[in-house]
Design an enzyme around this catalytic site. Sequence first.
Site, PDB file in Angstrom:
ATOM      1  N   ARG A 233      32.842  36.318  45.433  1.00  0.00           N
ATOM      2  CA  ARG A 233      34.077  36.279  46.211  1.00  0.00           C
ATOM      3  C   ARG A 233      35.134  35.596  45.350  1.00  0.00           C
ATOM      4  NH1 ARG A 233      32.087  39.591  49.005  1.00  0.00           N
ATOM      5  NH2 ARG A 233      31.759  39.572  51.281  1.00  0.00           N
ATOM      6  N   GLU A 262      43.406  40.042  48.764  1.00  0.00           N
ATOM      7  CA  GLU A 262      43.140  41.445  48.487  1.00  0.00           C
ATOM      8  C   GLU A 262      43.967  42.338  49.402  1.00  0.00           C
ATOM      9  OE1 GLU A 262      38.594  41.086  46.764  1.00  0.00           O
ATOM     10  OE2 GLU A 262      38.852  41.748  48.830  1.00  0.00           O
ATOM     11  N   HIS A 280      37.471  45.810  44.338  1.00  0.00           N
ATOM     12  CA  HIS A 280      36.372  45.448  45.244  1.00  0.00           C
ATOM     13  C   HIS A 280      35.494  46.666  45.527  1.00  0.00           C
ATOM     14  CE1 HIS A 280      35.165  42.246  48.371  1.00  0.00           C
ATOM     15  NE2 HIS A 280      34.132  43.039  48.125  1.00  0.00           N
TER      16      HIS A 280
END
Length: 317
Positions: A233, A262, A280
């Site tokens: 993360r 994000e 991601h």
Amino acid sequence: MKVLFCEEGFSYARDVLKKLIPELEILSCPKEKIMEYLQDVNVIVPAMARITQEIIYACNSLKLIQQWGVGLEGVDIDAATRRGVYVANVPSTGTGNAESVAELVIFFMIALGREFNQCQISIKEKRIGTPVGSALINKTVGIVGLGNIGREIIYRLKPFNVRILGITKNPSEERRKELGISFCGSPSDLHKILPEVDYLILCCVMSPETKGMIGEREFSIIKQGSFIINVARGGVVEKDGLLTALREGRIAGAALDVFWEEPIDPDDELFRYNVITTPHIGGVTRESYAGIGKIVAENIRRVRMSLPPLYCANLKS
């Protein structure tokens, strides 16, 4: 049943679920507007959104908070339990997820070592035989997090003839031998391995203990010219510390699949340096989504029949 994905990205997940249960009503929303979409919702898929007590208590029809993957750090599980709402995730192993993330890590390692960004410049400038990169052979790799993803990374690294140093919450000599690595230590041993690693791979769970675990201090002692790879993360790494390390040349580069916010701003200062990024997509493969989708669909069916879901993180009261 009505399912709300709290993220407008990851659209392929919604397509997979719709094919598995065609009668579902599936919605998506920006994570900052969840409260506006809660009417008659039975299942929430958090993605990267925080599912707070306020959200849980505002949704009277909610039966299940089902993550499309592993991470539940953003879900108020205690509030869900008090409300009588199931919370479930999907293990990374056995679905193709851990394997997919591990493959991305190998790509990152090779791309960083072979100076992929500089290769694109050479192509544009019509230069051949440059840059001169580095091979993985005989390199030392530090892996923080020896869960399912860490194990899959180790398995794929073995043919490259690298030395592997692992950090995990529960180290032991038996685990070291089982994984076939050179060192298996606890988080307190992190500073011990940093001066030795050519590549530092972060694939640990996000928790209060791991938040900001790689910061100014760690970058000051990491091996000069090393690379850092984060598929955990964004918050595991302190952004200011990373930027300083890149500016000052303490590390040779970084590869990131996860970020502090994000989606990341394409004009972010990070892109001025030797940084490789992906949006991601570590676990976003057709194979992984097929495996995850089957479990998510099964859990929705189970809750619809008043049965507890698989891989439940709480018990409905």
